[in-house]
Design an enzyme around this catalytic site. Sequence first.
Site, short mmCIF file in Angstrom:
data_model
loop_
_atom_site.label_atom_id
_atom_site.label_comp_id
_atom_site.label_asym_id
_atom_site.label_seq_id
_atom_site.Cartn_x
_atom_site.Cartn_y
_atom_site.Cartn_z
N HIS A 82 96.33 44.20 16.14
CA HIS A 82 96.14 43.72 14.76
C HIS A 82 97.49 43.39 14.12
O HIS A 82 97.67 42.31 13.54
CB HIS A 82 95.40 44.80 13.95
N GLU A 83 98.44 44.33 14.23
CA GLU A 83 99.75 44.09 13.59
C GLU A 83 100.48 42.93 14.28
O GLU A 83 101.12 42.12 13.61
CB GLU A 83 100.59 45.37 13.59
N HIS A 86 99.41 39.74 12.81
CA HIS A 86 100.14 39.32 11.60
C HIS A 86 101.43 38.59 11.97
O HIS A 86 101.78 37.58 11.37
CB HIS A 86 100.47 40.53 10.72
N ASP A 92 94.96 39.22 7.02
CA ASP A 92 93.82 40.13 7.10
C ASP A 92 92.55 39.36 6.77
O ASP A 92 92.57 38.46 5.93
CB ASP A 92 94.00 41.27 6.09
ZN LIG Z 1 96.40 43.80 8.58
#
Ligand SMILES: [Zn+2]
Length: 146
Positions: A82-83, A86, A92
């Site tokens: 997830h990170e 980014h 998000d």
């Molecule tokens: Zn996030």
Amino acid sequence: MTYDASGAAEFKDAVAKGAAIWNESVVNVQLKPATSGQRANVRIIADNGWPRTLSTGLGSGTIYFGRQAVDEGYNTVRISSHELGHILGLPDMKPGPCSSLMSGSTAGVSCTNPYPNAAEKAEVEDDFGLVGAGATAAAAPRMYRD
Ligand SMILES: [Zn+2]
């Protein structure tokens, strides 16, 4: 692009797995560990806060691998992917289902899916395809607090 997980402490393995997942999911960008002495595009640092990412432009920034979410039961490989998402330009997408990587914590602690869905993969391919074609990435720093 290169990453430096030397500050990731007990999460080094989760970082490597997250990078491997992205490498098998997209072709326009690949993540490799920085060699010693090489300045990495991304640094991953373990700390005691909530996981978050400071993006300093497409493909660069700092990931803070916060233990707070791990202590609450969230899956470390999903956090890693997830990170990294980014860093690869994805925002998000909350709230969202477990099938979405960028739904993050809103999918709940029972969600262990570390894989981007088709739309998330396509967005990264588009972004890095444009960079490859000579477009300049936006460099405005942005903090993602999850
Ligand atoms: Zn996030």
